[in-house]
Motif scaffolding. Sequence first.
Motif, short mmCIF file in Angstrom:
data_model
loop_
_atom_site.label_atom_id
_atom_site.label_comp_id
_atom_site.label_asym_id
_atom_site.label_seq_id
_atom_site.Cartn_x
_atom_site.Cartn_y
_atom_site.Cartn_z
N MET A 96 -16.04 42.92 9.30
CA MET A 96 -17.29 42.60 9.98
C MET A 96 -17.05 41.38 10.86
SD MET A 96 -19.03 44.97 8.64
CE MET A 96 -20.66 44.60 9.23
N GLY A 98 -18.41 38.67 11.96
CA GLY A 98 -19.39 37.59 11.91
C GLY A 98 -19.10 36.49 12.92
N MET A 125 -25.41 42.34 9.91
CA MET A 125 -24.28 42.61 9.04
C MET A 125 -24.75 43.25 7.73
SD MET A 125 -21.35 39.93 7.73
CE MET A 125 -21.34 39.20 9.36
N ASN A 148 -15.30 39.42 6.35
CA ASN A 148 -16.03 38.84 7.46
C ASN A 148 -15.13 37.82 8.14
OD1 ASN A 148 -17.76 37.54 9.21
ND2 ASN A 148 -19.22 36.88 7.66
#
Length: 459
Positions: A96, A98, A125, A148
């Motif tokens: 992810m 982030g 997310m 992340n």
Amino acid sequence: MTHLRGLSASLLSDESRGMFAPMTKHKSEFLNIIGERGFLHQCTDMAGLDELMAREKITAYIGFDCTAPSLHVGSLMQIMILRWFQKCGHRPIALMGGATTRIGDPTGKDTERSVLSDSAIAANMDDIQKVFGKYLRFGTEDDCILVNNADWMDDIGYLSFLSDYGRHFSVNRMLSMDSVKLRLSREAEMSFLEFNYMILQAYDFVELNKSHQCRLQFGGSDQWGNIINGVELHRRLKAAKAGIFPKEQIKEMTDYDHNEKLFGLTTPLITTSSGAKMGKTASGAVWLNADMLPPFDYWQFWRNTEDGDVGKFLRFFTELPMDEVKRLESLQGAEINEAKKILANEATKLCHGEEAAKAAAETARRTFDEGGAGDDLKTVFIDKTALAAGIPAYELFFSIGMKESKGEARKLIEGGGGRVNDEKILDPKMPVTLAHMTGAGYIKLSAGKKQHMLVKVKG
């Protein structure tokens, strides 16, 4: 293919310079499956990757930036390749973004992304993670893991990062990347922030290799240059650590080549037979989260597949055996519609579950085959007093989202495509009122043969 002038020639196998023949035989079960189904486009070293995957279980990743509360069908090919990877006994990582979401990948974009707040990124997310649970297995040490990149990027010191990693990137090479070159050729501005995206994506690969022994990165073919950057950065870091520099001498690192080498593999970008971008319709993006797009609308998207795309989509977006895929794609005439229904059922079952797929199929049957209104048709609620006074048909079609403008709604009705309770509307200004309410408590509106909605009253 992204231009890669200045890269080490040994990074690229001959096969990486074009698409792979689907019948190529590999040692690895995974590569055989995705090769037959058409997922293979480019690879940094197909022979080396095949040998590695046939010998041992490996870890691979794909990155997903969190720019919206859901992924859409355009990301589904990458999710499916992770699913096949896991089914063949390997460990996938869903990364992810982030941190990288704050920058925005400039690939294929003419303008810089809107800046999202940290809270918006975190909310997106959380919602996106729900999608992965439908396709990938989580829970044990060997299962898929979510990471992340903000976890390792948030605390990076700017000067130390430039010193440790920035020196391994050539600005000349970065300017030759399609994501940069195409933007500049259109005389569209690119910020220094966006220019750094490829460096951070390369660093992700190095970090995942260090923390999770990740050896492979997947991506669409538009990510080829970014993926190569990660492979090359890892190679240069190892060379520098071993005292082998400059880059011309890296090829001498035979131990690195065999035991620590990273790999990149891309999938083809998908367009429909009519040339449209995959994942978009006239009504907007085809989202994977049910709260962004109801399962019936998702089912209907696949049911409306163009004839020439049925076989391709069955390969990519279902797990039907290839013998069955070949049988279905060979159907002609009206029979191809049965293949489309199977595609819709299988794709919806993977994304929303078997019960949702059955309910969507039943709603379609009742709506299209019987002329009724299935339970899963999208429903909107209109104020009772407004309906009592009457709402011009073209305004109602626009206000509930069946058409994007009042002009389009007028054109639809004037062309004979607008219906109320399956009766053709003759005048765009015809008032839709409570008198149109059926005994079942709804008004059915239809835009053409494939778009239907129910109107109910509130208050």
